[in-house]
Each structure stands twice: as C-alpha cells, then as structure tokens.
Write an enzyme that holds these catalytic residues in place. Structure first.
Site, PDB file in Angstrom:
ATOM      1  CB  SER A 186      -0.886   0.013   1.240  1.00 37.71           C
ATOM      2  OG  SER A 186      -1.638  -1.170   1.301  1.00 37.71           O
TER       3      SER A 186
HETATM    4  C1  LIG Z   1      -3.006  -4.331   0.406  1.00 38.61           C
HETATM    5  S1  LIG Z   1      -2.482  -5.961   0.634  1.00 38.61           S
HETATM    6  C2  LIG Z   1      -1.689  -5.937   2.204  1.00 38.61           C
HETATM    7  C3  LIG Z   1      -0.518  -5.026   2.296  1.00 38.61           C
HETATM    8  C4  LIG Z   1       0.367  -5.259   3.486  1.00 38.61           C
HETATM    9  N1  LIG Z   1      -0.309  -4.994   4.744  1.00 38.61           N
HETATM   10  C5  LIG Z   1       1.686  -4.527   3.386  1.00 38.61           C
HETATM   11  O1  LIG Z   1       2.246  -4.141   4.382  1.00 38.61           O
HETATM   12  O2  LIG Z   1       2.217  -4.377   2.286  1.00 38.61           O
HETATM   13  C6  LIG Z   1      -3.997  -6.815   1.031  1.00 38.61           C
HETATM   14  C7  LIG Z   1      -3.820  -8.263   1.349  1.00 38.61           C
HETATM   15  O3  LIG Z   1      -5.016  -8.750   1.914  1.00 38.61           O
HETATM   16  C8  LIG Z   1      -5.080 -10.125   1.629  1.00 38.61           C
HETATM   17  N2  LIG Z   1      -6.442 -10.620   1.874  1.00 38.61           N
HETATM   18  C9  LIG Z   1      -7.548 -10.444   1.114  1.00 38.61           C
HETATM   19  N3  LIG Z   1      -8.589 -11.075   1.674  1.00 38.61           N
HETATM   20  C10 LIG Z   1      -8.149 -11.663   2.807  1.00 38.61           C
HETATM   21  C11 LIG Z   1      -8.764 -12.460   3.814  1.00 38.61           C
HETATM   22  N4  LIG Z   1     -10.053 -12.783   3.758  1.00 38.61           N
HETATM   23  N5  LIG Z   1      -8.006 -12.885   4.832  1.00 38.61           N
HETATM   24  C12 LIG Z   1      -6.684 -12.560   4.917  1.00 38.61           C
HETATM   25  N6  LIG Z   1      -6.055 -11.817   3.987  1.00 38.61           N
HETATM   26  C13 LIG Z   1      -6.776 -11.358   2.947  1.00 38.61           C
HETATM   27  C14 LIG Z   1      -4.622 -10.207   0.181  1.00 38.61           C
HETATM   28  O4  LIG Z   1      -4.157 -11.506  -0.145  1.00 38.61           O
HETATM   29  C15 LIG Z   1      -3.528  -9.139   0.140  1.00 38.61           C
HETATM   30  O5  LIG Z   1      -2.263  -9.703   0.249  1.00 38.61           O
END
Ligand SMILES: C[S@@+](CC[C@H](N)C(=O)[O-])C[C@H]1O[C@@H](n2cnc3c(N)ncnc32)[C@H](O)[C@@H]1O
Length: 408
Positions: free
Chosen positions: A79
């Site tokens: 992000s």
């Molecule tokens: C924007 S990214 C996370 C960025 C991260 N926090 C960073 O520091 O770069 C969003 C993440 O949420 C995960 N995600 C989506 N749905 C999810 C769920 N139901 N449970 C856990 N993770 C999930 C996706 O696989 C993705 O990797």
C-alpha cells in the site's frame, strides 16, 4: 559482503526515505506523531519490494502491485506509504501492545513491530500462501523475525493469538466479522477500510462493552482505497445498466430499480436546481450524501454522454444519485462568480424530477450550513440482534450487523 554498489543503494534509500517522511509530515497530512515518523524512518521499505526502482518504493502516494488475478485486477499490493501512515496514526499504537494485521506484505507489520517494540507482539494474516511466504522472506531479510505471519482467511481472525489491543485491516472490507470484535480487548481498537454504500473509509472503531452488549464506536475516519477482501467476506457490487452508456453501481442487493422508467427519464429534459451553497470538501460531502440518501446508487456514464451535453461531468467520474421510481437526481457544480470557488447544485430527470431535485438540493444546503468539516460523522457498528434492518437514512445493513451513521 556488501559491494560499493549495495552501499550506495542503501544510502540512496535512506535519503529517499527521509524525504518521504518529511513529505508525509508536512504536505501529506499523514504523519502527525514522532512514533509514526520514527517507524517509517527506520523500516527499509525497499526490502519489501526489492524488484522495484527506489524512487517508486519511496514515493509517498504510490501503491505497488505485488500480485494480480487472471483479469489483471490487483489482489495484493504494497500500500502507499501515505495511507499506511494515516492508519498507524488512527491506531495510536503503544509499546507492549498485541496487534493483528489483516493482509500481509511484511512492510506494514514491520512498522507496527517498530511501534509496539520487543514487549509487544505482531501477528499478520493473509489468505494467500504465496503472499505469506513472500512476506516471511522480506521480514527475515529486513531483520523482523519476531513478526508472526499466518496463512488463513481473516474472517475468523487468528484466535490462537487473541486478544488483541489493535486489529489493523489492510484489505477493503464490506462488513466486520464477529471474530474481529470478539478478539479485541475491551477498549481495543479496530482500524478497517470499510465500504459503505459504494464509498470506502478507513474507520478507527473502539470496542465498547455496555451492559453486556458489545459495539464499535468510531474515533476517526479517513479517505482510502484498498484491494478487496477475498474469501468468506468477499463482496461484489451490482451493476445495473440503464443503457450501454449509463450504469448504476449499487451495494444493496435488495434495492430494486425501474430500469425502463429510468431509460425513459433519460429522454426527458434536464432540470437544474442550484443550492446557493459552496461546493468544497467533495469527499466529505459524498460521504454525507450516501449516508443521508436511503435509495442511493452511483451513476456512471460514458465520457461521450458528457461531451454531447446529456450529463454533467460529475456523472463521468461516478456520483451519488437519488433514484425514485423512474426519476433520478445527482450532484453537479458551477463556478461561483461572486465568491470564487464553486456552487453545488443538482441535475434531475424524469416525471418526479422536481421532487427528487428538491430533496437532493435540501441535503446539499444542510451539509453546507451544518456539517461542512472533515470528520464530522459519528459511526457505530451494531452487531445484529435479530432480523435484518431495512436500509434507511443513516443505517446501512450488513451481513453481521449494521452501520449507523449520525451527523451531529
Ligand atoms: C493491500 S495488501 C496488504 C498489504 C500489506 N499490509 C503490506 O504491508 O504491504 C492486502 C492483502 O489482503 C489479503 N487478503 C484479502 N482477503 C483476505 C482475507 N479474507 N483474509 C486474509 N487476507 C486477505 C490479500 O491476499 C492481500 O495480500
């Protein structure tokens, strides 16, 4: 062994990182405290996106896509530093806290670890094993071995490590699963990008336990955009085509539309009403509108419809629209010659154009006179007691409860 090239890259990264912190502090309205500044200044963000140019990694407002689906849509991203700093400020982390991060990548978890220190603990959960392995490798390379990364659907939280003082969600959520509330300490805080009638805001909710009932009460909210939640909590918006060039985007699955009536309305002359009120703080105004119009959809038209004069430019960008039977009204603006800036107004079509335009313009005036400032809304998440409440002004039903939004 560190080569000359490696050490000069490390120096460049440090210089770019310091400049990014500066920008997030001064122009970006993101970093407000020394704790967040120190964490962002310390964690080597480039080690979490090693294949990207340093300038892109340290651009304050740039998200970097890590993984896409078969259609090219982003599934996981690093992000933008701006929204990460905003959410860390919303979280008000303190040394010793126990934190769950939903959605992994490693970088944000490292920032959290810096802020909670050795006495705290950080668990990060991601639904995608590939992302979990990648995050683990990046965290190890950057020296954050004590952050725990777990592969699971976060719908159930991570009960083994609960309770948490903070849960920070980094994927776009449509609802708040009961596990997130249950796994928070009393007084704990959930920071979540929550979608409400087509708009997403990062909302900081505090858990409050009153007379045996658990609820969530907002402390702050900020504009944001995130990749969507996958798994059990997945949400798909509905697209209601009126013509090939005119579409309504809708969240509420039970909302019904008189598509033929609306198609006829497109052929009726456009009615304009002007509010006499200033148009500014558009993000806050949109949030006010969607939470004060019970029958709201987002109107999207093809750019050609603006060029040929049938729609105002706001409709090409997507605009909250009041739909009533075969009539509809949406927001527009025009330059205000007397005061400078813009005046807000409404465009309406259909047999009831007068009535829907009047209702909409009255809201524009009310917002301008009573609520025109950032962060004015009070938001509560109320777990479902019995039955599904009907959508109404200020109440957005969800699967597990409802979001109540009040504008004092
Ligand atoms: C924007 S990214 C996370 C960025 C991260 N926090 C960073 O520091 O770069 C969003 C993440 O949420 C995960 N995600 C989506 N749905 C999810 C769920 N139901 N449970 C856990 N993770 C999930 C996706 O696989 C993705 O990797």
């Amino acid at each position: 062994m560190t080569s000359v090239q490696d050490s000069s890259a490390t120096d460049s990264a440090a210089t770019l990182r310091a400049a990014m912190v500066d920008e997030l502090r001064t122009t970006g309205d993101a970093i407000k405290t020394g704790q967040v500044a120190a964490a962002v200044g310390r964690v080597p963000r480039h080690l979490f996106a090693p294949d990207e140019p340093l300038e892109a990694v340290y651009a304050a407002n740039k998200a970097l896509v890590i993984k896409r689906d078969g259609n090219g849509a982003a599934l996981s991203s690093l992000s933008a530093a701006h929204i990460q700093a905003v959410m860390l400020e919303q979280a008000e982390l303190e040394p010793g806290m126990r934190v769950l991060e939903v959605g992994s990548g490693g970088y944000n978890a490292a920032l959290i670890q810096e802020m909670v220190g050795d006495g705290g603990s950080v668990t990060s959960v991601d639904i995608d094993q590939e992302i979990v392995s990648r995050a683990r490798a990046c965290l190890d390379a950057a020296g954050y071995r004590n952050v725990e990364v777990v592969a699971a659907d976060a719908e159930a939280g991570v009960p083994e490590k609960a309770p948490y003082d903070r849960i920070i969600v980094t994927a776009g959520a449509w609802d708040i699963p009961p596990a997130w509330q249950e796994q928070l300490t009393n007084g704990g805080r959930l920071v979540v990008p929550l979608r409400l009638r087509g708009l997403t805001r990062s909302i900081a909710f505090d858990r409050v336990d009153e007379d045996g009932d658990v609820g969530l009460v907002s402390r702050s909210y900020r504009l944001c955009g995130f990749v969507p939640m996958q798994g059990i909590g997945t949400f798909r918006e509905r697209l209601v085509p009126i013509t090939d060039e005119v579409v309504l985007r809708v969240d509420d699955p039970s909302q019904e539309f008189d598509v033929e009536g609306l198609r006829d309305a497109l052929a009726t002359p456009r009615l304009e009403r002007w509010s006499g009120a200033a148009f500014d703080l558009p993000d806050e105004l949109e949030f006010f509108l969607v939470t004060n119009l019970a029958q709201v959809a987002h109107l999207h038209v093809d750019e050609t419809q603006v060029q040929n004069g049938r729609f105002a430019p706001s409709a090409a960008r997507g605009v909250p629209t009041l739909v009533s039977g075969g009539s509809f009204a949406y927001r527009t603006k025009r330059p205000n010659e007397k005061t400078g800036g813009f005046e807000s107004g409404v465009v309406a079509h259909g047999p009831d154009a007068d009535r829907v335009a009047e209702h909409y313009v009255e809201l524009l005036r009310r917002w301008a006179s009573d609520h025109r400032r950032s962060g004015a809304a009070h938001i509560r998440y109320v777990p479902k007691a019995a039955g599904t409440p009907a959508p109404s002004v200020g109440l957005v039903p969800k699967r597990h409860g409802a979001v109540a939004v009040r504008w004092p």
